[in-house]
Design a protein around this motif. Sequence first.
Motif, PDB file in Angstrom:
ATOM      1  N   SER A  40      56.750 -39.258  17.467  1.00 19.00           N
ATOM      2  CA  SER A  40      55.475 -39.202  17.547  1.00 19.00           C
ATOM      3  C   SER A  40      54.942 -40.353  18.173  1.00 19.00           C
ATOM      4  CB  SER A  40      54.564 -38.750  16.401  1.00 19.00           C
ATOM      5  OG  SER A  40      53.383 -38.745  16.556  1.00 19.00           O
ATOM      6  N   GLU A  41      55.468 -41.419  17.385  1.00 18.43           N
ATOM      7  CA  GLU A  41      55.141 -43.070  18.086  1.00 18.43           C
ATOM      8  C   GLU A  41      55.558 -42.956  19.472  1.00 18.43           C
ATOM      9  OE1 GLU A  41      56.714 -45.226  14.900  1.00 18.43           O
ATOM     10  OE2 GLU A  41      55.112 -44.820  13.423  1.00 18.43           O
ATOM     11  N   SER A  47      53.324 -30.818  23.943  1.00 18.41           N
ATOM     12  CA  SER A  47      51.899 -30.255  24.121  1.00 18.41           C
ATOM     13  C   SER A  47      52.072 -28.866  23.440  1.00 18.41           C
ATOM     14  CB  SER A  47      51.348 -30.006  25.535  1.00 18.41           C
ATOM     15  OG  SER A  47      51.772 -29.258  26.127  1.00 18.41           O
ATOM     16  N   GLU A  48      50.767 -28.402  23.101  1.00 16.57           N
ATOM     17  CA  GLU A  48      50.422 -27.086  22.534  1.00 16.57           C
ATOM     18  C   GLU A  48      50.961 -25.967  23.381  1.00 16.57           C
ATOM     19  OE1 GLU A  48      47.083 -24.313  20.328  1.00 16.57           O
ATOM     20  OE2 GLU A  48      46.709 -26.467  20.831  1.00 16.57           O
ATOM     21  N   SER A  49      50.616 -26.223  24.809  1.00 14.65           N
ATOM     22  CA  SER A  49      51.071 -25.173  25.902  1.00 14.65           C
ATOM     23  C   SER A  49      52.618 -25.071  25.982  1.00 14.65           C
ATOM     24  CB  SER A  49      50.505 -25.409  27.061  1.00 14.65           C
ATOM     25  OG  SER A  49      50.723 -26.698  27.594  1.00 14.65           O
ATOM     26  N   GLU A  54      57.839 -22.501  24.537  1.00 13.42           N
ATOM     27  CA  GLU A  54      59.282 -22.572  24.055  1.00 13.42           C
ATOM     28  C   GLU A  54      59.435 -21.248  22.884  1.00 13.42           C
ATOM     29  OE1 GLU A  54      61.986 -24.243  24.222  1.00 13.42           O
ATOM     30  OE2 GLU A  54      60.982 -25.013  26.054  1.00 13.42           O
ATOM     31  N   MET A  55      58.218 -21.151  22.030  1.00 16.63           N
ATOM     32  CA  MET A  55      58.219 -20.135  20.893  1.00 16.63           C
ATOM     33  C   MET A  55      58.224 -18.820  21.753  1.00 16.63           C
ATOM     34  SD  MET A  55      57.826 -21.280  18.093  1.00 16.63           S
ATOM     35  CE  MET A  55      57.026 -19.765  17.111  1.00 16.63           C
TER      36      MET A  55
END
Length: 60
Positions: A40-41, A47-49, A54-55
């Motif tokens: 994260s750093e 991103s959510e999209s 990927e899902m």
Amino acid sequence: MITKTKLKEQIDSFPEQFSIDDLVERLILVEKIEKGKIQSENDEILSESEFDKEMNKWFE
């Protein structure tokens, strides 16, 4: 990677008697959390999209 300090903190947080399996599970969790913080750093996140794409691939 986990440090000796983190390892000692985890061991100290356990009761007097515990199983090695419980300790290993906790250490794996701590290591994954630390790895996630570092990613994260370093902006190594999806991103959510991107995550949704990927899902969707997993369920095709």
